[in-house]
Motif scaffolding. Structure first.
Motif, PDB file in Angstrom:
ATOM      1  N   UNK A  56      27.939 -58.957   3.847  1.00  0.00           N
ATOM      2  CA  UNK A  56      28.621 -57.995   2.985  1.00  0.00           C
ATOM      3  C   UNK A  56      29.364 -58.735   1.876  1.00  0.00           C
ATOM      4  N   UNK A  57      29.241 -58.232   0.643  1.00  0.00           N
ATOM      5  CA  UNK A  57      30.002 -58.786  -0.471  1.00  0.00           C
ATOM      6  C   UNK A  57      30.885 -57.699  -1.064  1.00  0.00           C
ATOM      7  N   UNK A  58      32.153 -58.052  -1.310  1.00  0.00           N
ATOM      8  CA  UNK A  58      33.140 -57.093  -1.805  1.00  0.00           C
ATOM      9  C   UNK A  58      34.045 -57.778  -2.815  1.00  0.00           C
ATOM     10  N   UNK A  59      34.777 -56.961  -3.553  1.00  0.00           N
ATOM     11  CA  UNK A  59      35.883 -57.467  -4.356  1.00  0.00           C
ATOM     12  C   UNK A  59      37.167 -56.908  -3.756  1.00  0.00           C
ATOM     13  N   UNK A  60      38.226 -57.706  -3.778  1.00  0.00           N
ATOM     14  CA  UNK A  60      39.497 -57.344  -3.155  1.00  0.00           C
ATOM     15  C   UNK A  60      40.604 -57.502  -4.191  1.00  0.00           C
ATOM     16  N   UNK A  61      41.433 -56.474  -4.333  1.00  0.00           N
ATOM     17  CA  UNK A  61      42.508 -56.511  -5.321  1.00  0.00           C
ATOM     18  C   UNK A  61      43.704 -57.289  -4.778  1.00  0.00           C
ATOM     19  N   UNK A  62      44.666 -57.569  -5.661  1.00  0.00           N
ATOM     20  CA  UNK A  62      45.872 -58.291  -5.262  1.00  0.00           C
ATOM     21  C   UNK A  62      46.700 -57.498  -4.260  1.00  0.00           C
ATOM     22  N   UNK A  63      46.516 -56.164  -4.227  1.00  0.00           N
ATOM     23  CA  UNK A  63      47.226 -55.317  -3.271  1.00  0.00           C
ATOM     24  C   UNK A  63      46.431 -55.070  -1.996  1.00  0.00           C
ATOM     25  N   UNK A  64      45.289 -55.733  -1.874  1.00  0.00           N
ATOM     26  CA  UNK A  64      44.513 -55.622  -0.643  1.00  0.00           C
ATOM     27  C   UNK A  64      43.498 -54.500  -0.611  1.00  0.00           C
ATOM     28  N   UNK A  65      43.305 -53.807  -1.742  1.00  0.00           N
ATOM     29  CA  UNK A  65      42.277 -52.777  -1.781  1.00  0.00           C
ATOM     30  C   UNK A  65      40.889 -53.420  -1.818  1.00  0.00           C
ATOM     31  N   UNK A  66      39.952 -52.827  -1.095  1.00  0.00           N
ATOM     32  CA  UNK A  66      38.613 -53.389  -0.965  1.00  0.00           C
ATOM     33  C   UNK A  66      37.589 -52.452  -1.591  1.00  0.00           C
ATOM     34  N   UNK A  67      36.703 -53.032  -2.388  1.00  0.00           N
ATOM     35  CA  UNK A  67      35.561 -52.252  -2.878  1.00  0.00           C
ATOM     36  C   UNK A  67      34.275 -53.007  -2.539  1.00  0.00           C
ATOM     37  N   UNK A  68      33.481 -52.493  -1.597  1.00  0.00           N
ATOM     38  CA  UNK A  68      32.217 -53.149  -1.240  1.00  0.00           C
ATOM     39  C   UNK A  68      31.226 -53.090  -2.401  1.00  0.00           C
ATOM     40  N   UNK A  69      30.504 -54.176  -2.609  1.00  0.00           N
ATOM     41  CA  UNK A  69      29.504 -54.250  -3.660  1.00  0.00           C
ATOM     42  C   UNK A  69      28.089 -54.157  -3.104  1.00  0.00           C
ATOM     43  N   UNK A  70      27.749 -55.103  -2.225  1.00  0.00           N
ATOM     44  CA  UNK A  70      26.377 -55.194  -1.745  1.00  0.00           C
ATOM     45  C   UNK A  70      26.341 -55.466  -0.246  1.00  0.00           C
ATOM     46  N   UNK A  71      25.274 -54.996   0.382  1.00  0.00           N
ATOM     47  CA  UNK A  71      24.922 -55.395   1.735  1.00  0.00           C
ATOM     48  C   UNK A  71      23.602 -56.144   1.644  1.00  0.00           C
ATOM     49  N   UNK A  72      23.611 -57.402   2.044  1.00  0.00           N
ATOM     50  CA  UNK A  72      22.448 -58.268   1.873  1.00  0.00           C
ATOM     51  C   UNK A  72      21.777 -58.511   3.225  1.00  0.00           C
ATOM     52  N   UNK A  73      20.470 -58.245   3.262  1.00  0.00           N
ATOM     53  CA  UNK A  73      19.699 -58.408   4.491  1.00  0.00           C
ATOM     54  C   UNK A  73      18.774 -59.616   4.377  1.00  0.00           C
ATOM     55  N   UNK A  74      17.935 -59.802   5.382  1.00  0.00           N
ATOM     56  CA  UNK A  74      17.055 -60.972   5.431  1.00  0.00           C
ATOM     57  C   UNK A  74      16.233 -61.092   4.154  1.00  0.00           C
ATOM     58  N   UNK A  75      16.263 -62.294   3.573  1.00  0.00           N
ATOM     59  CA  UNK A  75      15.488 -62.562   2.371  1.00  0.00           C
ATOM     60  C   UNK A  75      16.210 -62.239   1.087  1.00  0.00           C
ATOM     61  N   UNK A  76      17.411 -61.672   1.174  1.00  0.00           N
ATOM     62  CA  UNK A  76      18.197 -61.387  -0.025  1.00  0.00           C
ATOM     63  C   UNK A  76      19.204 -62.507  -0.248  1.00  0.00           C
ATOM     64  N   UNK A  77      19.681 -62.639  -1.465  1.00  0.00           N
ATOM     65  CA  UNK A  77      20.411 -63.851  -1.846  1.00  0.00           C
ATOM     66  C   UNK A  77      21.792 -63.530  -2.421  1.00  0.00           C
ATOM     67  N   UNK A  78      22.641 -64.548  -2.445  1.00  0.00           N
ATOM     68  CA  UNK A  78      23.925 -64.451  -3.138  1.00  0.00           C
ATOM     69  C   UNK A  78      24.214 -65.783  -3.815  1.00  0.00           C
ATOM     70  N   UNK A  79      25.063 -65.730  -4.828  1.00  0.00           N
ATOM     71  CA  UNK A  79      25.423 -66.934  -5.579  1.00  0.00           C
ATOM     72  C   UNK A  79      24.523 -67.211  -6.767  1.00  0.00           C
ATOM     73  N   UNK A  80      23.516 -66.348  -6.998  1.00  0.00           N
ATOM     74  CA  UNK A  80      22.564 -66.632  -8.078  1.00  0.00           C
ATOM     75  C   UNK A  80      23.205 -66.518  -9.460  1.00  0.00           C
ATOM     76  N   UNK A  81      24.167 -65.588  -9.623  1.00  0.00           N
ATOM     77  CA  UNK A  81      24.803 -65.460 -10.942  1.00  0.00           C
ATOM     78  C   UNK A  81      25.635 -66.696 -11.269  1.00  0.00           C
ATOM     79  N   UNK A  82      26.261 -67.300 -10.259  1.00  0.00           N
ATOM     80  CA  UNK A  82      27.045 -68.508 -10.491  1.00  0.00           C
ATOM     81  C   UNK A  82      26.128 -69.698 -10.740  1.00  0.00           C
ATOM     82  N   UNK A  83      24.967 -69.706 -10.085  1.00  0.00           N
ATOM     83  CA  UNK A  83      23.991 -70.775 -10.301  1.00  0.00           C
ATOM     84  C   UNK A  83      23.529 -70.785 -11.761  1.00  0.00           C
TER      85      UNK A  83
END
Length: 228
Positions: A56-83
């Protein structure tokens, strides 16, 4: 048919997963994570490929609020935008269940893309898919009332979490009301009331704690749809 099926092409997604899983098993470094364990990674030195489980990938605010972005399953990737683009990593990445991730180091990825430029297609597919998810999350918040937000989210999740048994229209992961609240952006009581209304109308039902969408067309009637 769910209105998101054409936008999240299963065949292309399967082809992409196959490509990344092949990389994960040949040149990646595999690490295991327990459920709810944070996956710490910084910089643009690698890309992570989910080999097992769900991330699971989310963004979290300074007050602790959470907004989920993506759920990644087998064969899916993360970190590609930073790469590709660098920048600061402000995304929280957590194992939603016991999972394994294969990390491809930058030098290995550079060599792979030099030798196989076709690989760029799969990175573009992943980035485009994530852009569409964020786009639909944004339009859902702007255009829909509470019922519309819940209905839209259920249809989108059914398109993104994989097909249920026998091809049924099922959200193929278990979500608590609090998790849905974080995704939708309404209060928990509002989400619960909307789900109960959809249950009473038999538009949805539960099976093994998973939400089954019995009547997608009825759900769509609650949504302020984007014009073609």
């Amino acid at each position: 048919m769910c209105m998101y099926k054409d936008l999240f092409d299963d065949e292309r997604q399967t082809e992409m997963r196959r490509y990344f899983l092949n990389l994960a098993n040949t040149v990646g470094i595999i690490k295991s994570y327990k459920k709810k364990e944070v996956i710490n990674y910084e910089g643009d030195d690698f890309v992570g490929i989910v080999v097992k489980g769900v991330i699971s990938q989310s963004i979290i605010s300074s007050k602790g609020n959470i907004h989920p972005l993506y759920l990644l399953r087998e064969g899916e990737i993360f970190g590609e935008t930073f790469y590709f683009c660098g920048g600061e990593n402000n995304i929280s990445t957590i194992a939603r269940e016991d999972s394994e991730v294969s990390f491809l180091l930058k030098d290995k990825l550079n060599m792979e893309l030099i030798n196989n430029p076709e690989g760029y297609r799969y990175f573009i597919h992943s980035i485009t898919r994530k852009f569409r998810i964020i786009l639909f999350q944004l339009t859902n918040k702007v255009f829909n009332d509470s019922m519309g937000k819940v209905a839209d989210t259920l249809l989108r999740l059914s398109s993104c979490t994989g097909e249920g048994p026998s091809g049924r229209n099922v959200i193929n992961m278990v979500f608590t009301h609090q998790e849905l609240t974080n995704i939708i952006g309404c209060s928990r009581i509002t989400v619960t009331n909307c789900l109960n209304r959809l249950l009473s109308e038999k538009i949805i039902s539960y099976e093994d704690k998973k939400i089954v969408i019995n009547d997608p067309e009825a759900l769509k009637k609650y949504i302020d749809l984007i014009l073609d």
